[in-house]
Design an enzyme around this catalytic site. Structure first.
Site, PDB file in Angstrom:
ATOM      1  N   ASP A  71       0.813  -1.229   0.000  1.00  0.00           N
ATOM      2  CA  ASP A  71       0.000   0.000   0.000  1.00  0.00           C
ATOM      3  C   ASP A  71       0.844   1.276   0.000  1.00  0.00           C
ATOM      4  O   ASP A  71       0.289   2.372   0.097  1.00  0.00           O
ATOM      5  CB  ASP A  71      -0.904   0.033   1.247  1.00  0.00           C
ATOM      6  CG  ASP A  71      -2.231  -0.698   1.032  1.00  0.00           C
ATOM      7  OD1 ASP A  71      -2.666  -0.816  -0.136  1.00  0.00           O
ATOM      8  OD2 ASP A  71      -2.825  -1.146   2.029  1.00  0.00           O
ATOM      9  N   ARG A  96       0.591  -1.538   7.623  1.00  0.00           N
ATOM     10  CA  ARG A  96       1.192  -0.360   6.980  1.00  0.00           C
ATOM     11  C   ARG A  96       2.226   0.356   7.872  1.00  0.00           C
ATOM     12  O   ARG A  96       2.850   1.325   7.429  1.00  0.00           O
ATOM     13  CB  ARG A  96       0.087   0.631   6.535  1.00  0.00           C
ATOM     14  CG  ARG A  96      -0.851   0.030   5.496  1.00  0.00           C
ATOM     15  CD  ARG A  96      -1.702   1.102   4.816  1.00  0.00           C
ATOM     16  NE  ARG A  96      -0.896   2.010   4.006  1.00  0.00           N
ATOM     17  CZ  ARG A  96      -1.370   3.085   3.381  1.00  0.00           C
ATOM     18  NH1 ARG A  96      -2.642   3.379   3.464  1.00  0.00           N
ATOM     19  NH2 ARG A  96      -0.581   3.860   2.659  1.00  0.00           N
ATOM     20  N   ARG A 141      -9.943   5.879  10.624  1.00  0.00           N
ATOM     21  CA  ARG A 141      -8.485   5.759  10.711  1.00  0.00           C
ATOM     22  C   ARG A 141      -7.903   6.767  11.721  1.00  0.00           C
ATOM     23  O   ARG A 141      -7.470   6.381  12.784  1.00  0.00           O
ATOM     24  CB  ARG A 141      -7.863   5.978   9.332  1.00  0.00           C
ATOM     25  CG  ARG A 141      -8.353   5.004   8.259  1.00  0.00           C
ATOM     26  CD  ARG A 141      -7.881   3.577   8.552  1.00  0.00           C
ATOM     27  NE  ARG A 141      -8.314   2.626   7.568  1.00  0.00           N
ATOM     28  CZ  ARG A 141      -7.614   2.283   6.482  1.00  0.00           C
ATOM     29  NH1 ARG A 141      -6.463   2.848   6.224  1.00  0.00           N
ATOM     30  NH2 ARG A 141      -8.076   1.367   5.658  1.00  0.00           N
ATOM     31  N   HIS A 170     -11.399   7.318   4.502  1.00  0.00           N
ATOM     32  CA  HIS A 170     -10.479   8.459   4.667  1.00  0.00           C
ATOM     33  C   HIS A 170     -11.210   9.703   4.175  1.00  0.00           C
ATOM     34  O   HIS A 170     -11.991   9.623   3.217  1.00  0.00           O
ATOM     35  CB  HIS A 170      -9.228   8.302   3.774  1.00  0.00           C
ATOM     36  CG  HIS A 170      -8.128   7.469   4.341  1.00  0.00           C
ATOM     37  ND1 HIS A 170      -7.439   6.556   3.572  1.00  0.00           N
ATOM     38  CD2 HIS A 170      -7.561   7.424   5.583  1.00  0.00           C
ATOM     39  CE1 HIS A 170      -6.502   5.979   4.326  1.00  0.00           C
ATOM     40  NE2 HIS A 170      -6.562   6.491   5.542  1.00  0.00           N
ATOM     41  N   CYS A 264      -5.117   9.468  -3.400  1.00  0.00           N
ATOM     42  CA  CYS A 264      -4.372   8.594  -2.488  1.00  0.00           C
ATOM     43  C   CYS A 264      -2.908   8.460  -2.906  1.00  0.00           C
ATOM     44  O   CYS A 264      -2.049   8.236  -2.065  1.00  0.00           O
ATOM     45  CB  CYS A 264      -4.983   7.196  -2.476  1.00  0.00           C
ATOM     46  SG  CYS A 264      -6.694   7.145  -1.963  1.00  0.00           S
TER      47      CYS A 264
HETATM   48  N1  ARG Z   1      -5.306   0.083   1.006  1.00  0.00           N
HETATM   49  C1  ARG Z   1      -5.028   1.364   1.551  1.00  0.00           C
HETATM   50  C2  ARG Z   1      -5.576   1.469   2.964  1.00  0.00           C
HETATM   51  O1  ARG Z   1      -6.660   1.003   3.193  1.00  0.00           O
HETATM   52  C3  ARG Z   1      -5.605   2.454   0.674  1.00  0.00           C
HETATM   53  C4  ARG Z   1      -5.229   3.832   1.119  1.00  0.00           C
HETATM   54  C5  ARG Z   1      -5.901   4.904   0.307  1.00  0.00           C
HETATM   55  N2  ARG Z   1      -5.379   6.163   0.604  1.00  0.00           N
HETATM   56  C6  ARG Z   1      -6.092   7.296   0.769  1.00  0.00           C
HETATM   57  N3  ARG Z   1      -5.473   8.406   0.918  1.00  0.00           N
HETATM   58  N4  ARG Z   1      -7.415   7.270   0.823  1.00  0.00           N
HETATM   59  O2  ARG Z   1      -4.937   2.004   3.836  1.00  0.00           O
END
Ligand code: ARG
Length: 276
Positions: A71, A96, A141, A170, A264
């Protein structure tokens, strides 16, 4: 929103090539590790976004992709950066975690003053500059308490907004800042209270439909005139044109398998701290 001649300003961005792109775990509803991905398609889609930014006259730096971090292509999550200060992400999911040192090193090597957020904070995925404010998402998040941390660190007012739909986990999947005064967003991705705040601050905002949001159309990057965005958000595209912006649709079908789109992949390095 009125139709006026929009003017762009040249920007400085940071991106990370999808060298190690894959979907090997699921941390958002778009990710299905059971479905095969194609790294070369992801690379091609990413390269087009990169080249489009360069063609528009913007500066794009690259942070080295680290193996085992599929990612990391989603550079927007790496940090929040204003002037010579970077607040590096603290990811919610362990998968991550190891991206943060890559960003800490990159900013430190460039002489920025760098700190890693104490609490969960997913960088520009959840913190978007809009005029004098930083609009900040929470709910999935970024920890709401990290809004305070960000406000203290940069000395900029942070407006907290709460997300409620896990497909739009997000802030940058539900809202995009077009310039100092204008935003577009999908109201149903937010609590009623946050919708009321957005209506107060941005009464002329462009409102996305459910189809626009599902096409990831809000995951967009604007330089004040050109709006790079996932293709397929027909209503948003038409509204942007009507308001004098120049939407540029990008194919992000492969990146979307990880729940990511145009924005993203792009972290804006605000070389000048925002005016206010
Ligand atoms: N697979 C990643 C996650 O879920 C995607 C991140 C997407 N980034 C964003 N800025 N919306 O963390």
């Amino acid at each position: 929103m009125e139709t006026i001649a929009r003017r762009h300003t040249t920007r400085h961005y940071l991106m990370c090539p999808p060298t190690h792109f894959d979907v090997t775990y699921s941390i958002n509803p778009w990710m299905n590790p059971g479905k095969p991905t194609d790294q070369s398609i992801a690379m091609d889609q990413w390269q087009r976004i990169h080249d489009q930014l360069v063609d528009l006259g913007h500066t794009v730096d690259l942070v080295p992709p680290l193996p085992g971090l599929p990612d990391m292509v989603f550079a927007a999550n790496g940090a929040t950066v204003y002037g010579d200060k970077a607040l590096v992400a603290r990811f919610v999911y362990a998968e991550r975690d190891a991206e943060s040192p890559g960003y800490l090193d990159w900013f430190a090597a460039r002489g920025l003053s760098v700190q890693q957020a104490e609490l969960s904070n997913e960088g520009e995925g959840d913190f978007l500059a809009a005029g004098p404010w930083i609009l900040a998402g929470n709910g999935f998040r970024t920890d709401r308490r990290s809004h305070v941390e960000t406000e203290e660190y940069f000395g900029r007012p942070v407006i907290g907004l709460t997300l409620v739909n896990d497909k739009f986990y997000h802030l940058d999947t539900a809202l995009s800042a077009l310039d100092e005064h204008n935003i577009m967003y999908f109201p149903e991705a937010f609590t009623r209270g946050s919708q009321a705040i957005l209506r107060q601050l941005f009464p002329d905002a462009i409102i996305a439909t459910h189809e626009d949001a599902e096409a990831f159309g809000l995951n967009a990057v604007s330089d004040g005139k050109h709006v790079l965005m996932p293709e397929g958000a027909a209503n948003l595209t038409a509204q942007l044109r009507k308001a004098g912006f120049e939407p540029i649709g990008m194919d992000v079908s492969e990146l979307l398998r990880a729940g990511g789109g145009v924005k993203c992949c792009i972290l804006e390095l605000h070389d000048e701290a925002p005016a206010g």
